[in-house]
Design a protein around this motif. Structure first.
Motif, mmCIF file in Angstrom:
data_model
loop_
_atom_site.group_PDB
_atom_site.id
_atom_site.type_symbol
_atom_site.label_atom_id
_atom_site.label_comp_id
_atom_site.label_asym_id
_atom_site.label_seq_id
_atom_site.Cartn_x
_atom_site.Cartn_y
_atom_site.Cartn_z
ATOM 1 N N UNK A 34 7.875 -6.830 7.868
ATOM 2 C CA UNK A 34 8.651 -6.740 6.639
ATOM 3 C C UNK A 34 7.747 -6.972 5.425
ATOM 4 N N UNK A 35 6.860 -7.949 5.508
ATOM 5 C CA UNK A 35 5.939 -8.226 4.405
ATOM 6 C C UNK A 35 4.968 -7.062 4.212
ATOM 7 N N UNK A 36 4.382 -6.568 5.313
ATOM 8 C CA UNK A 36 3.428 -5.460 5.226
ATOM 9 C C UNK A 36 4.086 -4.223 4.624
ATOM 10 N N UNK A 37 5.275 -3.871 5.118
ATOM 11 C CA UNK A 37 5.947 -2.676 4.612
ATOM 12 C C UNK A 37 6.415 -2.844 3.172
ATOM 13 N N UNK A 38 6.857 -4.040 2.799
ATOM 14 C CA UNK A 38 7.279 -4.239 1.408
ATOM 15 C C UNK A 38 6.083 -4.126 0.470
ATOM 16 N N UNK A 39 4.918 -4.635 0.864
ATOM 17 C CA UNK A 39 3.715 -4.483 0.040
ATOM 18 C C UNK A 39 3.291 -3.012 -0.032
ATOM 19 N N UNK A 40 3.402 -2.301 1.085
ATOM 20 C CA UNK A 40 3.063 -0.880 1.101
ATOM 21 C C UNK A 40 3.947 -0.107 0.132
ATOM 22 N N UNK A 41 5.263 -0.318 0.216
ATOM 23 C CA UNK A 41 6.174 0.416 -0.658
ATOM 24 C C UNK A 41 6.059 -0.037 -2.112
ATOM 25 N N UNK A 42 5.701 -1.293 -2.341
ATOM 26 C CA UNK A 42 5.427 -1.744 -3.704
ATOM 27 C C UNK A 42 4.233 -0.980 -4.269
ATOM 28 N N UNK A 43 3.191 -0.815 -3.451
ATOM 29 C CA UNK A 43 2.016 -0.063 -3.890
ATOM 30 C C UNK A 43 2.341 1.394 -4.178
ATOM 31 N N UNK A 44 3.070 2.029 -3.279
ATOM 32 C CA UNK A 44 3.452 3.433 -3.478
ATOM 33 C C UNK A 44 4.297 3.574 -4.737
ATOM 34 N N UNK A 45 5.263 2.674 -4.909
ATOM 35 C CA UNK A 45 6.139 2.721 -6.079
ATOM 36 C C UNK A 45 5.339 2.520 -7.361
ATOM 37 N N UNK A 46 4.372 1.615 -7.334
ATOM 38 C CA UNK A 46 3.551 1.369 -8.522
ATOM 39 C C UNK A 46 2.701 2.587 -8.870
ATOM 40 N N UNK A 47 2.131 3.216 -7.848
ATOM 41 C CA UNK A 47 1.313 4.412 -8.077
ATOM 42 C C UNK A 47 2.159 5.529 -8.673
ATOM 43 N N UNK A 48 3.320 5.793 -8.083
ATOM 44 C CA UNK A 48 4.183 6.848 -8.607
ATOM 45 C C UNK A 48 4.714 6.502 -9.986
ATOM 46 N N UNK A 49 5.016 5.224 -10.223
ATOM 47 C CA UNK A 49 5.478 4.800 -11.547
ATOM 48 C C UNK A 49 4.408 5.026 -12.601
ATOM 49 N N UNK A 50 3.161 4.669 -12.281
ATOM 50 C CA UNK A 50 2.057 4.876 -13.212
ATOM 51 C C UNK A 50 1.827 6.366 -13.438
ATOM 52 N N UNK A 51 1.931 7.168 -12.381
ATOM 53 C CA UNK A 51 1.741 8.608 -12.483
ATOM 54 C C UNK A 51 2.815 9.234 -13.382
#
Length: 68
Positions: free
Chosen positions: A43-60
């Motif tokens: 749960x921690x690993x996947x939440x960090x992964x999706x946080x990273x993906x969301x941050x990248x797409x948000x910045x893009x």
């Protein structure tokens, strides 16, 4: 044509449930703890992964909006 199913009495139903429940292989305490820890880590690993993906797409998207 299928024959109609006969009704099961409440006592027979409880007996069948107890019989089927006795066939269940319950996990040991150690298996339950190990599984719970694994689920927590995933749960921690996947939440960090999706946080990273969301941050990248948000910045893009923010960057693309500055171009408009």
């Amino acid at each position: 044509m299928a024959e109609p199913s006969k009704k099961t009495s409440p006592g027979e139903f409880i007996r069948q449930v107890r019989t089927e429940t006795s066939k269940v292989v319950w996990p040991t305490r150690q298996e339950t703890i190990t599984t719970a820890i694994f689920v927590g880590i995933m749960m921690i690993v996947l939440s960090l992964f999706f946080l990273g993906i969301d941050s990248v797409f948000g910045a893009l998207v923010s960057w693309l909006l500055t171009l408009a």
